[in-house]
Design a protein around this motif. Structure first.
Motif, PDB file in Angstrom:
ATOM      1  N   MET A   1       0.906  -1.263  -0.066  1.00 33.45           N
ATOM      2  CA  MET A   1      -0.037  -0.072   0.066  1.00 33.45           C
ATOM      3  C   MET A   1       1.042   1.272  -0.002  1.00 33.45           C
ATOM      4  O   MET A   1       1.901   1.284   0.631  1.00 33.45           O
ATOM      5  CB  MET A   1      -0.821  -0.154   1.289  1.00 33.45           C
ATOM      6  N   LEU A   2       0.379   2.207  -0.855  1.00 36.10           N
ATOM      7  CA  LEU A   2       0.959   3.506  -0.884  1.00 36.10           C
ATOM      8  C   LEU A   2       0.460   4.609   0.059  1.00 36.10           C
ATOM      9  O   LEU A   2      -0.730   4.839   0.052  1.00 36.10           O
ATOM     10  CB  LEU A   2       1.074   3.990  -2.314  1.00 36.10           C
ATOM     11  N   ILE A   3       1.550   5.131   0.743  1.00 38.25           N
ATOM     12  CA  ILE A   3       0.892   6.208   1.803  1.00 38.25           C
ATOM     13  C   ILE A   3       1.613   7.503   1.426  1.00 38.25           C
ATOM     14  O   ILE A   3       2.735   7.831   1.568  1.00 38.25           O
ATOM     15  CB  ILE A   3       1.082   6.054   3.062  1.00 38.25           C
ATOM     16  N   ARG A  25       3.229  -4.811   3.122  1.00 38.66           N
ATOM     17  CA  ARG A  25       4.091  -3.791   2.487  1.00 38.66           C
ATOM     18  C   ARG A  25       3.348  -2.513   2.597  1.00 38.66           C
ATOM     19  O   ARG A  25       2.565  -2.212   2.054  1.00 38.66           O
ATOM     20  CB  ARG A  25       4.490  -4.379   1.118  1.00 38.66           C
ATOM     21  N   LEU A  26       4.191  -1.498   3.011  1.00 41.93           N
ATOM     22  CA  LEU A  26       3.997  -0.200   2.939  1.00 41.93           C
ATOM     23  C   LEU A  26       4.983   0.658   2.163  1.00 41.93           C
ATOM     24  O   LEU A  26       6.204   0.528   2.537  1.00 41.93           O
ATOM     25  CB  LEU A  26       3.659   0.508   4.410  1.00 41.93           C
ATOM     26  N   VAL A  27       4.553   1.561   1.490  1.00 43.44           N
ATOM     27  CA  VAL A  27       5.536   2.497   0.726  1.00 43.44           C
ATOM     28  C   VAL A  27       5.007   3.833   1.172  1.00 43.44           C
ATOM     29  O   VAL A  27       3.888   4.181   0.990  1.00 43.44           O
ATOM     30  CB  VAL A  27       5.314   2.353  -0.728  1.00 43.44           C
ATOM     31  N   LEU A  28       5.956   4.630   1.805  1.00 44.22           N
ATOM     32  CA  LEU A  28       5.668   5.706   2.436  1.00 44.22           C
ATOM     33  C   LEU A  28       6.623   6.894   1.485  1.00 44.22           C
ATOM     34  O   LEU A  28       7.502   6.716   1.299  1.00 44.22           O
ATOM     35  CB  LEU A  28       6.251   5.839   4.021  1.00 44.22           C
ATOM     36  N   ALA A  44      11.394   1.632  11.655  1.00 43.77           N
ATOM     37  CA  ALA A  44      11.638   0.500  12.684  1.00 43.77           C
ATOM     38  C   ALA A  44      10.320   0.005  13.351  1.00 43.77           C
ATOM     39  O   ALA A  44      10.459  -1.311  13.710  1.00 43.77           O
ATOM     40  CB  ALA A  44      12.580   0.991  13.676  1.00 43.77           C
ATOM     41  N   GLY A  45       9.559   0.866  13.934  1.00 40.87           N
ATOM     42  CA  GLY A  45       8.427   0.178  14.658  1.00 40.87           C
ATOM     43  C   GLY A  45       7.605  -0.721  13.556  1.00 40.87           C
ATOM     44  O   GLY A  45       7.016  -1.747  13.962  1.00 40.87           O
ATOM     45  N   LEU A  46       7.415  -0.287  12.455  1.00 38.39           N
ATOM     46  CA  LEU A  46       6.769  -0.692  11.171  1.00 38.39           C
ATOM     47  C   LEU A  46       7.319  -2.172  10.840  1.00 38.39           C
ATOM     48  O   LEU A  46       6.509  -3.364  11.011  1.00 38.39           O
ATOM     49  CB  LEU A  46       6.541   0.182  10.016  1.00 38.39           C
ATOM     50  N   ALA A  47       8.696  -2.201  11.003  1.00 40.59           N
ATOM     51  CA  ALA A  47       9.260  -3.508  10.586  1.00 40.59           C
ATOM     52  C   ALA A  47       9.147  -4.549  11.802  1.00 40.59           C
ATOM     53  O   ALA A  47       9.053  -5.614  11.512  1.00 40.59           O
ATOM     54  CB  ALA A  47      10.798  -3.173  10.409  1.00 40.59           C
ATOM     55  N   ALA A  48       9.259  -3.935  13.078  1.00 39.28           N
ATOM     56  CA  ALA A  48       9.021  -4.739  14.207  1.00 39.28           C
ATOM     57  C   ALA A  48       7.620  -5.427  14.260  1.00 39.28           C
ATOM     58  O   ALA A  48       7.573  -6.416  14.700  1.00 39.28           O
ATOM     59  CB  ALA A  48       9.100  -3.817  15.466  1.00 39.28           C
ATOM     60  N   GLY A  50       6.169  -6.475  11.538  1.00 38.96           N
ATOM     61  CA  GLY A  50       6.183  -7.545  10.524  1.00 38.96           C
ATOM     62  C   GLY A  50       6.009  -7.020   9.228  1.00 38.96           C
ATOM     63  O   GLY A  50       5.668  -7.616   8.307  1.00 38.96           O
ATOM     64  N   THR A  51       6.111  -5.516   9.141  1.00 37.37           N
ATOM     65  CA  THR A  51       5.793  -4.864   7.924  1.00 37.37           C
ATOM     66  C   THR A  51       6.929  -4.495   7.132  1.00 37.37           C
ATOM     67  O   THR A  51       7.649  -3.850   7.407  1.00 37.37           O
ATOM     68  CB  THR A  51       4.924  -3.865   7.911  1.00 37.37           C
ATOM     69  N   THR A  52       7.108  -4.988   5.920  1.00 40.56           N
ATOM     70  CA  THR A  52       8.047  -4.352   4.806  1.00 40.56           C
ATOM     71  C   THR A  52       7.990  -2.909   4.522  1.00 40.56           C
ATOM     72  O   THR A  52       6.856  -2.507   4.057  1.00 40.56           O
ATOM     73  CB  THR A  52       8.215  -5.101   3.832  1.00 40.56           C
ATOM     74  N   VAL A  53       8.882  -1.941   4.741  1.00 39.87           N
ATOM     75  CA  VAL A  53       8.528  -0.546   4.559  1.00 39.87           C
ATOM     76  C   VAL A  53       9.516  -0.145   3.574  1.00 39.87           C
ATOM     77  O   VAL A  53      10.823  -0.382   3.581  1.00 39.87           O
ATOM     78  CB  VAL A  53       8.887   0.052   5.959  1.00 39.87           C
TER      79      VAL A  53
END
Ligand SMILES: NC(=O)c1ccc[n+]([C@@H]2O[C@H](COP(=O)([O-])OP(=O)(O)OC[C@H]3O[C@@H](n4cnc5c(N)ncnc54)[C@H](OP(=O)(O)O)[C@@H]3O)[C@@H](O)[C@H]2O)c1
Length: 79
Positions: A1-3, A25-28, A44-48, A50-53
């Motif tokens: 998802m794109l934000i 997966r998130l694209v910021l 780092a929080g998103l990766a913790a 379990g999300t690929t950023v």
């Protein structure tokens, strides 16, 4: 998802909310990208969770900087 604006206050909340609900997966994107204040801790929080950023530089009003952020997304509409 794109934000778009994903490195900002609301964008960060949305990213954490999505990660908490299992987003894979998130694209910021923002004009500052990885240089945005607090983005390292956000990522780092998103990766913790379990999300690929991916944090990318993209100016929303500037089509040429945008298409590279989402492989497989259709090219911007030609006027
Ligand atoms: N926070 C609130 O309570 C609230 C309430 C109602 C409405 N809003 C509106 O919601 C929006 C987001 O608010 P916010 O509090 O999250 O603001 P913010 O913390 O300043 O976040 C804005 C985000 O958008 C990015 N951005 C701005 N212009 C951009 C452009 N042309 N291309 C790409 N990215 C761009 C900024 O990064 P760069 O500057 O690095 O590009 C930043 O990541 C604003 O329009 C605000 O007026 C906020």
């Amino acid at each position: 998802m794109l934000i778009t604006g994903g490195t900002g206050a609301i964008g960060g909340h949305v990213a954490r909310w999505l990660a908490g609900r299992g987003a894979e997966r998130l694209v910021l994107t923002s004009r500052s990208g990885a240089f945005a204040a607090g983005v390292a801790a956000l990522a780092a929080g998103l990766a913790a969770a379990g999300t690929t950023v991916q944090v990318l530089v993209a100016t929303s009003a500037d089509a040429p900087t945008s298409p590279g952020c989402c492989p497989g997304s259709p090219p911007p509409a030609r006027r």
